[in-house]
Design a protein around this motif. Structure first.
Motif, PDB file in Angstrom:
ATOM      1  N   ALA A 123       0.682  -1.376  -0.101  1.00 62.79           N
ATOM      2  CA  ALA A 123      -0.143   0.120   0.150  1.00 62.79           C
ATOM      3  C   ALA A 123       0.753   1.269  -0.137  1.00 62.79           C
ATOM      4  CB  ALA A 123      -0.891   0.006   1.095  1.00 62.79           C
ATOM      5  N   LEU A 124       1.837   1.045   0.974  1.00 64.05           N
ATOM      6  CA  LEU A 124       2.717   2.454   0.985  1.00 64.05           C
ATOM      7  C   LEU A 124       3.602   2.626  -0.444  1.00 64.05           C
ATOM      8  CD1 LEU A 124       4.466   1.506   4.281  1.00 64.05           C
ATOM      9  CD2 LEU A 124       2.791   3.553   3.906  1.00 64.05           C
ATOM     10  N   ILE A 125       3.929   1.513  -1.020  1.00 57.20           N
ATOM     11  CA  ILE A 125       4.687   1.552  -2.307  1.00 57.20           C
ATOM     12  C   ILE A 125       3.809   2.209  -3.527  1.00 57.20           C
ATOM     13  CG2 ILE A 125       5.867   0.374  -4.255  1.00 57.20           C
ATOM     14  CD1 ILE A 125       6.929  -1.666  -1.827  1.00 57.20           C
ATOM     15  N   ALA A 126       2.347   1.563  -3.491  1.00 52.91           N
ATOM     16  CA  ALA A 126       1.467   2.022  -4.524  1.00 52.91           C
ATOM     17  C   ALA A 126       1.167   3.267  -4.479  1.00 52.91           C
ATOM     18  CB  ALA A 126       0.342   1.170  -4.389  1.00 52.91           C
ATOM     19  N   GLY A 127       1.079   3.851  -3.124  1.00 52.11           N
ATOM     20  CA  GLY A 127       0.545   5.299  -2.886  1.00 52.11           C
ATOM     21  C   GLY A 127       1.607   6.315  -3.465  1.00 52.11           C
ATOM     22  N   ILE A 128       2.829   5.876  -3.195  1.00 54.40           N
ATOM     23  CA  ILE A 128       3.983   6.870  -3.932  1.00 54.40           C
ATOM     24  C   ILE A 128       4.182   6.833  -5.357  1.00 54.40           C
ATOM     25  CG2 ILE A 128       6.539   7.316  -3.616  1.00 54.40           C
ATOM     26  CD1 ILE A 128       6.240   6.335  -0.489  1.00 54.40           C
ATOM     27  N   ALA A 129       4.376   5.249  -5.800  1.00 56.45           N
ATOM     28  CA  ALA A 129       4.794   4.852  -7.025  1.00 56.45           C
ATOM     29  C   ALA A 129       3.950   5.588  -8.176  1.00 56.45           C
ATOM     30  CB  ALA A 129       4.924   3.491  -7.179  1.00 56.45           C
ATOM     31  N   ILE A 130       2.684   5.672  -7.824  1.00 57.49           N
ATOM     32  CA  ILE A 130       1.601   5.929  -8.808  1.00 57.49           C
ATOM     33  C   ILE A 130       1.716   7.396  -9.606  1.00 57.49           C
ATOM     34  CG2 ILE A 130      -0.114   7.178  -7.270  1.00 57.49           C
ATOM     35  CD1 ILE A 130      -2.317   5.513  -8.852  1.00 57.49           C
ATOM     36  N   ARG A 131       2.392   8.149  -8.646  1.00 56.90           N
ATOM     37  CA  ARG A 131       2.576   9.642  -9.379  1.00 56.90           C
ATOM     38  C   ARG A 131       4.147   9.465  -9.852  1.00 56.90           C
ATOM     39  NH1 ARG A 131       4.651  14.337  -9.213  1.00 56.90           N
ATOM     40  NH2 ARG A 131       3.865  16.356  -9.375  1.00 56.90           N
ATOM     41  N   PRO A 132       4.319   9.523 -11.195  1.00 54.42           N
ATOM     42  CA  PRO A 132       5.736   9.647 -11.611  1.00 54.42           C
ATOM     43  C   PRO A 132       6.380  11.188 -11.376  1.00 54.42           C
ATOM     44  CG  PRO A 132       4.225   9.781 -13.377  1.00 54.42           C
ATOM     45  CD  PRO A 132       3.536   9.561 -12.117  1.00 54.42           C
ATOM     46  N   CYS A 133       7.473  11.049 -11.513  1.00 52.77           N
ATOM     47  CA  CYS A 133       8.329  12.324 -11.345  1.00 52.77           C
ATOM     48  C   CYS A 133       8.369  12.987 -12.776  1.00 52.77           C
ATOM     49  CB  CYS A 133       9.670  12.265 -10.992  1.00 52.77           C
ATOM     50  SG  CYS A 133      11.104  13.518 -11.139  1.00 52.77           S
ATOM     51  N   THR A 134       7.832  14.211 -12.778  1.00 55.69           N
ATOM     52  CA  THR A 134       7.903  15.051 -13.898  1.00 55.69           C
ATOM     53  C   THR A 134       9.369  15.200 -14.647  1.00 55.69           C
ATOM     54  OG1 THR A 134       8.080  17.129 -12.655  1.00 55.69           O
ATOM     55  CG2 THR A 134       5.985  16.501 -13.236  1.00 55.69           C
ATOM     56  N   GLY A 135      10.276  15.134 -13.824  1.00 57.25           N
ATOM     57  CA  GLY A 135      11.831  15.288 -14.423  1.00 57.25           C
ATOM     58  C   GLY A 135      11.788  13.945 -15.330  1.00 57.25           C
ATOM     59  N   ALA A 136      11.322  12.726 -14.659  1.00 58.71           N
ATOM     60  CA  ALA A 136      11.636  11.535 -15.369  1.00 58.71           C
ATOM     61  C   ALA A 136      10.720  11.627 -16.823  1.00 58.71           C
ATOM     62  CB  ALA A 136      11.321  10.227 -14.567  1.00 58.71           C
ATOM     63  N   LEU A 137       9.534  12.143 -16.684  1.00 60.29           N
ATOM     64  CA  LEU A 137       9.047  12.308 -17.942  1.00 60.29           C
ATOM     65  C   LEU A 137       9.731  13.065 -18.989  1.00 60.29           C
ATOM     66  CD1 LEU A 137       5.181  12.924 -16.674  1.00 60.29           C
ATOM     67  CD2 LEU A 137       6.431  10.939 -17.330  1.00 60.29           C
ATOM     68  N   PHE A 138      10.436  14.185 -18.483  1.00 56.47           N
ATOM     69  CA  PHE A 138      11.252  15.165 -19.376  1.00 56.47           C
ATOM     70  C   PHE A 138      12.087  14.298 -20.236  1.00 56.47           C
ATOM     71  CE2 PHE A 138      15.020  17.472 -19.596  1.00 56.47           C
ATOM     72  CZ  PHE A 138      14.768  18.520 -20.463  1.00 56.47           C
ATOM     73  N   VAL A 139      12.967  13.405 -19.328  1.00 57.15           N
ATOM     74  CA  VAL A 139      14.066  12.843 -20.019  1.00 57.15           C
ATOM     75  C   VAL A 139      13.490  11.706 -20.676  1.00 57.15           C
ATOM     76  CG1 VAL A 139      16.097  11.341 -19.406  1.00 57.15           C
ATOM     77  CG2 VAL A 139      15.682  13.351 -17.994  1.00 57.15           C
ATOM     78  N   LEU A 140      12.488  11.104 -20.427  1.00 56.01           N
ATOM     79  CA  LEU A 140      11.999   9.946 -21.414  1.00 56.01           C
ATOM     80  C   LEU A 140      11.418  10.487 -22.627  1.00 56.01           C
ATOM     81  CD1 LEU A 140      10.228   7.853 -18.543  1.00 56.01           C
ATOM     82  CD2 LEU A 140      12.109   6.962 -20.060  1.00 56.01           C
ATOM     83  N   ILE A 141      10.858  11.593 -22.367  1.00 55.84           N
ATOM     84  CA  ILE A 141      10.075  11.946 -23.897  1.00 55.84           C
ATOM     85  C   ILE A 141      11.407  12.560 -24.878  1.00 55.84           C
ATOM     86  CG2 ILE A 141       8.389  13.870 -24.989  1.00 55.84           C
ATOM     87  CD1 ILE A 141       7.049  13.404 -22.213  1.00 55.84           C
TER      88      ILE A 141
END
Length: 299
Positions: free
Chosen positions: A204-222
């Motif tokens: 539950a703890l992992i899911a609560g945090i992991a569901i929202r990705p870091c916008t910096g990671a989105l930037f690099v991936l895109i």
């Protein structure tokens, strides 16, 4: 020794309160944001070098992404709040709490990768659209889940407080603190109350945090997908996650130590179980309140 621990805990709590009252946390957030912008520029330069075939640029990219993760986690964030509060609310082995924090951070990277490639390959979304989905959908869901975890901590602490405060019946069927008169246990000790942890809690703890990705990671991936070096984007996203995990783990270990010092004087007693239940309720209220504030800002 107990007096030294108690004074140390009080000094830490007063220091944090003073930092909050004087705006220290806001200044920390501004500093973290400025550092993230600086590391974003370093990431962009490294990506151009990697695309041009500069072998050293890959190492520079991973280093910059790791540093970005550190700066990102040093600012305000839901991951630190939840892991820190959980380490304060519950007696969790430090190694287990560290694994939960690491898994949550790596989960954020996995969510970012899944979102970007599902958005690019299936839904044909733009970068702005994917950031919008993150902020308008994933962030509120994450904050709502964290608020629910906070309320769950409150409910569980309340239930344990009622159990620990219930009148003790002189029965030999219970198993807890040993009675001085008859030599049998009539109620749970602090250790017995706290030794109840489950895989479900960790997930539950992992899911609560992991569901929202870091916008910096989105930037690099895109950006790396557009430049034709997608694997470097995946590598960068996980480097950011490890940087974030380093700070989150540190916060979790600090609050675990703070809790241990605070309860050291009452360990092994029914009174300690009552205090631990109150601590769990307070930590749950703190998590629920902050998550509710973030949720209201996000919707």
């Amino acid at each position: 020794m107990r007096r030294i621990i108690t004074l140390t805990v009080l000094a830490v709590v007063l220091g944090l309160a003073l930092m909050w009252l004087t705006g220290g946390f806001a200044e920390l957030g501004l500093w973290a944001a400025s550092q993230q912008r600086a590391f974003q520029n370093s990431i962009a330069i490294s990506l151009r070098g990697a695309r041009a075939g500069d072998a050293g640029a890959v190492l520079a990219l991973v280093t910059a992404c790791f540093a970005y993760g550190l700066a990102h986690a040093a600012g305000p964030g839901h991951g630190k709040v939840l892991i820190g509060a959980y380490g304060f609310a519950r007696r969790v082995p430090m190694f287990r709490l560290s694994l939960i924090a690491l898994a949550a951070s790596l989960g954020q990277a996995v969510t970012a990768i899944a979102l970007v490639y599902a958005g690019v390959l299936i839904l044909n979304l733009s970068r702005q659209a994917m950031v919008g989905v993150t902020e308008q959908v994933f962030a509120p869901v994450s904050y709502g889940a964290i608020a629910a975890i906070g309320l769950w901590l409150v409910w569980r602490g309340l239930r344990r407080l009622r159990g620990a405060s219930a009148p003790q019946v002189h029965s030999h069927s219970d198993h807890g603190e040993v009675c001085a008169s008859c030599g049998h246990a009539h109620g749970p000790t602090l250790q017995q109350v706290e030794n109840v942890n489950s895989l479900r809690e960790g997930l539950a703890l992992i899911a609560g945090i992991a569901i929202r990705p870091c916008t910096g990671a989105l930037f690099v991936l895109i950006i790396t997908w557009q430049m034709g070096i997608a694997l470097l984007g995946v590598l960068g996203a996980f480097a950011m996650a490890i940087g974030t995990a380093a700070i989150t783990i540190s916060v979790g270990l600090a609050t675990t130590g703070l809790r241990g010092g605070m309860l050291a004087g009452v360990a092994g007693s029914t009174r300690g179980a009552q205090i631990a239940a109150v601590v769990e309720m307070v930590a749950g209220c703190f998590v629920a309140f902050l998550a509710a504030v973030l949720l209201l800002r996000a919707i």
